[in-house]
Design a protein around this motif. Structure first.
Motif, PDB file in Angstrom:
ATOM      1  N   GLY A 240       0.818  -1.207   0.000  1.00  0.00           N
ATOM      2  CA  GLY A 240       0.000   0.000   0.000  1.00  0.00           C
ATOM      3  C   GLY A 240       0.852   1.257   0.000  1.00  0.00           C
ATOM      4  N   CYS A 241       1.901   1.266   0.809  1.00  0.00           N
ATOM      5  CA  CYS A 241       2.791   2.434   0.857  1.00  0.00           C
ATOM      6  C   CYS A 241       3.471   2.669  -0.490  1.00  0.00           C
ATOM      7  CB  CYS A 241       3.835   2.246   1.946  1.00  0.00           C
ATOM      8  SG  CYS A 241       3.196   2.345   3.632  1.00  0.00           S
ATOM      9  N   LEU A 242       3.968   1.617  -1.089  1.00  0.00           N
ATOM     10  CA  LEU A 242       4.616   1.745  -2.399  1.00  0.00           C
ATOM     11  C   LEU A 242       3.632   2.240  -3.447  1.00  0.00           C
ATOM     12  CD1 LEU A 242       6.797  -1.479  -2.322  1.00  0.00           C
ATOM     13  CD2 LEU A 242       7.681   0.830  -2.654  1.00  0.00           C
ATOM     14  N   ALA A 243       2.416   1.719  -3.412  1.00  0.00           N
ATOM     15  CA  ALA A 243       1.416   2.130  -4.398  1.00  0.00           C
ATOM     16  C   ALA A 243       1.036   3.598  -4.225  1.00  0.00           C
ATOM     17  CB  ALA A 243       0.179   1.242  -4.275  1.00  0.00           C
ATOM     18  N   ARG A 244       0.875   4.034  -2.985  1.00  0.00           N
ATOM     19  CA  ARG A 244       0.517   5.445  -2.763  1.00  0.00           C
ATOM     20  C   ARG A 244       1.660   6.363  -3.192  1.00  0.00           C
ATOM     21  NH1 ARG A 244      -2.885   2.193  -1.479  1.00  0.00           N
ATOM     22  NH2 ARG A 244      -2.977   2.340  -3.749  1.00  0.00           N
ATOM     23  N   ALA A 245       2.908   5.940  -2.972  1.00  0.00           N
ATOM     24  CA  ALA A 245       4.046   6.736  -3.435  1.00  0.00           C
ATOM     25  C   ALA A 245       4.037   6.856  -4.947  1.00  0.00           C
ATOM     26  CB  ALA A 245       5.351   6.098  -2.956  1.00  0.00           C
ATOM     27  N   LEU A 246       3.777   5.752  -5.632  1.00  0.00           N
ATOM     28  CA  LEU A 246       3.765   5.742  -7.097  1.00  0.00           C
ATOM     29  C   LEU A 246       2.631   6.578  -7.662  1.00  0.00           C
ATOM     30  CD1 LEU A 246       4.600   4.555  -9.886  1.00  0.00           C
ATOM     31  CD2 LEU A 246       3.090   2.626  -9.378  1.00  0.00           C
ATOM     32  N   GLU A 247       1.421   6.367  -7.143  1.00  0.00           N
ATOM     33  CA  GLU A 247       0.239   7.034  -7.689  1.00  0.00           C
ATOM     34  C   GLU A 247       0.290   8.542  -7.538  1.00  0.00           C
ATOM     35  OE1 GLU A 247      -2.773   3.447  -6.276  1.00  0.00           O
ATOM     36  OE2 GLU A 247      -2.587   5.321  -5.151  1.00  0.00           O
ATOM     37  N   ASN A 248       0.835   8.992  -6.418  1.00  0.00           N
ATOM     38  CA  ASN A 248       0.706  10.408  -6.062  1.00  0.00           C
ATOM     39  C   ASN A 248       2.006  11.190  -6.129  1.00  0.00           C
ATOM     40  OD1 ASN A 248      -2.170  10.279  -5.177  1.00  0.00           O
ATOM     41  ND2 ASN A 248      -1.311   8.810  -3.727  1.00  0.00           N
ATOM     42  N   ARG A 249       3.096  10.531  -6.538  1.00  0.00           N
ATOM     43  CA  ARG A 249       4.419  11.168  -6.538  1.00  0.00           C
ATOM     44  C   ARG A 249       4.666  11.837  -5.187  1.00  0.00           C
ATOM     45  NH1 ARG A 249       7.844  11.565 -10.702  1.00  0.00           N
ATOM     46  NH2 ARG A 249       6.118  10.998 -12.053  1.00  0.00           N
ATOM     47  N   MET A 250       4.707  10.983  -4.171  1.00  0.00           N
ATOM     48  CA  MET A 250       4.938  11.473  -2.812  1.00  0.00           C
ATOM     49  C   MET A 250       5.898  10.539  -2.093  1.00  0.00           C
ATOM     50  SD  MET A 250       1.471  10.292  -0.701  1.00  0.00           S
ATOM     51  CE  MET A 250       0.675  11.853  -0.939  1.00  0.00           C
ATOM     52  N   PHE A 251       6.514  11.039  -1.034  1.00  0.00           N
ATOM     53  CA  PHE A 251       7.280  10.202  -0.139  1.00  0.00           C
ATOM     54  C   PHE A 251       6.330   9.591   0.896  1.00  0.00           C
ATOM     55  CE2 PHE A 251      10.591  13.484  -1.240  1.00  0.00           C
ATOM     56  CZ  PHE A 251      11.405  12.630  -1.988  1.00  0.00           C
ATOM     57  N   VAL A 252       6.623   8.376   1.320  1.00  0.00           N
ATOM     58  CA  VAL A 252       5.806   7.700   2.330  1.00  0.00           C
ATOM     59  C   VAL A 252       6.728   7.195   3.437  1.00  0.00           C
ATOM     60  CG1 VAL A 252       4.162   5.855   2.801  1.00  0.00           C
ATOM     61  CG2 VAL A 252       4.120   7.020   0.580  1.00  0.00           C
ATOM     62  N   ALA A 253       6.417   7.557   4.675  1.00  0.00           N
ATOM     63  CA  ALA A 253       7.244   7.195   5.828  1.00  0.00           C
ATOM     64  C   ALA A 253       6.442   6.294   6.753  1.00  0.00           C
ATOM     65  CB  ALA A 253       7.688   8.459   6.571  1.00  0.00           C
ATOM     66  N   GLN A 254       6.843   5.023   6.850  1.00  0.00           N
ATOM     67  CA  GLN A 254       6.091   4.016   7.613  1.00  0.00           C
ATOM     68  C   GLN A 254       6.868   3.546   8.837  1.00  0.00           C
ATOM     69  OE1 GLN A 254       5.837   0.182   5.786  1.00  0.00           O
ATOM     70  NE2 GLN A 254       4.588  -0.682   7.425  1.00  0.00           N
ATOM     71  N   SER A 255       6.241   3.611   9.995  1.00  0.00           N
ATOM     72  CA  SER A 255       6.802   3.066  11.222  1.00  0.00           C
ATOM     73  C   SER A 255       6.095   1.751  11.555  1.00  0.00           C
ATOM     74  CB  SER A 255       6.629   4.051  12.378  1.00  0.00           C
ATOM     75  OG  SER A 255       5.255   4.342  12.566  1.00  0.00           O
ATOM     76  N   VAL A 256       6.742   0.915  12.378  1.00  0.00           N
ATOM     77  CA  VAL A 256       6.167  -0.384  12.750  1.00  0.00           C
ATOM     78  C   VAL A 256       6.449  -0.686  14.224  1.00  0.00           C
ATOM     79  CG1 VAL A 256       6.463  -1.316  10.415  1.00  0.00           C
ATOM     80  CG2 VAL A 256       8.255  -1.701  12.119  1.00  0.00           C
TER      81      VAL A 256
END
Length: 295
Positions: A193-209
């Protein structure tokens, strides 16, 4: 802007002071590494259930009710740390009582000035629905940090394209994803999901776990996945979309995000999913029809 995302080791704090000391040490590490933004994971507040002992810590609904006693202290703690460390802190999420025995999974964003905002989780997982007491949020928000617009999508929300697209259209160029997953499949779903949102929207995505075992907790019992920072897979950016990722016992992954370069990449993009997004809404594509084969 340097961003740090946590692979947060879930523990069993004896009291609020122990919890607070842990947050201070971890955030000092991020600030010491040059981070301007630090992202903690979803369900961080449930670690506080341990401070109430048995039988509360073993009962999720009792834990949710009990941790409300720490809500004001939680807000003060992270407001002070953000101010002291000159850091934007996304303090994971706190399950906040909203009346009539209901709770919302709320991610707070604390600024270096000590103020804060929040984004509630919108889509509920099966686990959250089964509790019978957690409800989804009803508003999408975008924040501005050091001139950069950013948004929050809590864990499962990162798997839904349309709300994140709405945040992107409101100017968000960074998506913050506090997450908590207990299986490899769940961790993979959020990563995809994070990779897809980065691709679709040309944005950086920062995920913590969250990470490690917390057998005392019905919600934080098993934790999987790696914290990571993602980018669109395009010219001048990583081919696999991964700017930084934790490994082993590493707590923080850091990346220096160049938003000017991200914007400039539009002009020489190999693909432009963000620009071509409206093409999906052509009237001729509103419905699919069953088509017979021709001989």
């Amino acid at each position: 802007m340097k961003v740090a995302v946590a692979k947060y080791p879930v523990g069993q704090p004896a009291d609020f002071a122990a919890f607070a000391d842990k947050q201070a040490v971890l955030l000092q590490q991020a600030a010491g590494a040059g981070a301007r933004v630090a992202v903690l994971p979803e369900y961080l507040s449930l670690e506080l259930a341990a401070t109430f002992g048995l039988p509360i810590l073993a009962d999720l609904q009792a834990s949710l009710a009990a941790i409300q006693q720490r809500h004001v202290d939680y807000l003060a703690l992270f407001a002070n740390l953000a101010r002291q460390l000159n850091l934007h802190v996304i303090a994971g999420s706190f399950l906040v009582a909203v009346g009539e025995g209901r709770y919302r999974n709320r991610s707070y964003w604390f600024t270096p000035e000590g103020s804060h905002g929040w984004q509630d989780k919108l889509q509920l997982t099966g686990f959250e629905k089964k509790t019978g007491v957690i409800e989804g949020g009803d508003a999408l928000k975008v924040f501005e940090a050091d001139g950069v617009r950013a948004a929050v999508a809590i864990c499962y929300d990162s798997e839904f394209p349309l709300p994140v697209r709405t945040q992107a259209e409101a100017g968000a160029r960074m998506l913050i994803v506090p997450s908590c997953t207990d299986t490899a499949a769940g961790a993979t779903r959020v990563q995809v999901g994070c990779l897809a949102r980065a691709l679709e929207n040309r944005m950086f995505v920062a995920q913590s776990v969250t990470s490690g075992l917390a057998e005392w907790s019905p919600a934080l019992d098993v934790n999987t996945g790696e914290a990571a920072i993602y980018a669109p897979m395009d010219v001048g950016l990583p081919a696999d979309g991964v700017l930084a990722r934790t490994g082993g016992g590493q707590v923080w992954a850091l990346a220096d995000l160049d938003f000017a370069a991200l914007e400039a990449s539009r002009a020489r993009a190999q693909v432009a999913n963000d620009r071509d997004w409206p093409g999906q809404s052509a009237p001729s594509l509103a419905r699919a029809r069953l088509e017979g084969f021709r001989s």
